[in-house]
Design a protein around this motif. Structure first.
Motif, short mmCIF file in Angstrom:
data_model
loop_
_atom_site.label_atom_id
_atom_site.label_comp_id
_atom_site.label_asym_id
_atom_site.label_seq_id
_atom_site.Cartn_x
_atom_site.Cartn_y
_atom_site.Cartn_z
N ASP A 50 0.11 -3.37 9.79
CA ASP A 50 0.86 -3.81 8.60
C ASP A 50 0.22 -5.06 8.01
O ASP A 50 0.13 -5.20 6.78
CB ASP A 50 2.32 -4.09 8.94
N ALA A 51 -0.22 -5.99 8.88
CA ALA A 51 -0.88 -7.22 8.40
C ALA A 51 -2.19 -6.88 7.69
O ALA A 51 -2.53 -7.49 6.67
CB ALA A 51 -1.13 -8.18 9.57
N TRP A 52 -2.93 -5.91 8.22
CA TRP A 52 -4.15 -5.46 7.55
C TRP A 52 -3.83 -4.94 6.15
O TRP A 52 -4.51 -5.27 5.18
CB TRP A 52 -4.84 -4.36 8.36
N ASN A 53 -2.78 -4.13 6.04
CA ASN A 53 -2.43 -3.56 4.73
C ASN A 53 -1.93 -4.63 3.77
O ASN A 53 -2.24 -4.58 2.58
CB ASN A 53 -1.45 -2.41 4.89
N GLU A 54 -1.21 -5.61 4.28
CA GLU A 54 -0.80 -6.74 3.43
C GLU A 54 -2.03 -7.47 2.92
O GLU A 54 -2.15 -7.78 1.73
CB GLU A 54 0.10 -7.69 4.22
N ALA A 55 -2.98 -7.72 3.82
CA ALA A 55 -4.21 -8.42 3.43
C ALA A 55 -5.02 -7.60 2.43
O ALA A 55 -5.56 -8.15 1.46
CB ALA A 55 -5.05 -8.72 4.68
N MET A 56 -5.10 -6.30 2.63
CA MET A 56 -5.86 -5.45 1.71
C MET A 56 -5.20 -5.43 0.33
O MET A 56 -5.88 -5.30 -0.68
CB MET A 56 -5.96 -4.02 2.25
N GLY A 57 -3.89 -5.57 0.29
CA GLY A 57 -3.18 -5.58 -0.97
C GLY A 57 -3.34 -6.88 -1.75
O GLY A 57 -3.37 -6.88 -2.97
N THR A 58 -3.45 -7.99 -1.00
CA THR A 58 -3.52 -9.30 -1.65
C THR A 58 -4.93 -9.84 -1.78
O THR A 58 -5.19 -10.75 -2.57
CB THR A 58 -2.70 -10.34 -0.87
#
Length: 137
Positions: free
Chosen positions: A18-26
């Motif tokens: 989930d943290a990876w996906n948050e980072a990829m989004g921002t």
């Protein structure tokens, strides 16, 4: 693995993805970096016969470059196996794919060692093979 590994209703490794996906989004790698242990180290390779060691500072630089270059992609963990090494340690093996819509834009195989430290699961070391081609059908 009990509740200590789950850390609530979401498994610690799900929170990492989930943290990876948050980072990829921002485009900001801070969410991923929070999972790194102070003594973190790893090895990175593009083929089985060659790897290069790296430390936490190099990992942070790599995370920042990846999320900036691939912003908007999503990260997926498949074929994941989590094996406890006692109450406070676990080893995780999985395939990580980066996707733009349905298209796989990157693929890595990872073997990670995690430790529960002060109530938080931290990534201590990993072995990553990147750009390993398309997954088997």
């Amino acid at each position: 693995m009990g509740n200590t590994m789950a850390g609530g209703t979401t498994h610690f490794h799900d929170r990492y993805i989930d943290a990876w996906n948050e980072a990829m989004g921002t485009g900001r790698s801070a969410p991923i970096e929070e999972f790194l242990s102070p003594e973190y180290h790893g090895w990175l390779g593009q083929e089985a016969a060659a790897t290069a060691p790296f430390d936490a500072a190099t990992a942070r630089e790599g995370f920042a470059g990846t999320v900036a270059d691939m912003r908007g992609c999503t990260v997926h963990a498949d074929f994941r196996t989590v094996t406890p090494r006692g109450r406070d340690e676990a080893v995780v093996f999985y395939e990580m794919t980066y996707r733009s819509g349905a298209e796989i834009t990157g693929r890595a195989l990872l073997l990670e060692s995690w430790r529960l430290t002060n109530g938080a699961w931290l990534l201590c070391r990993d072995f990553t093979e990147v750009n390993v081609g398309q997954p088997a059908a």
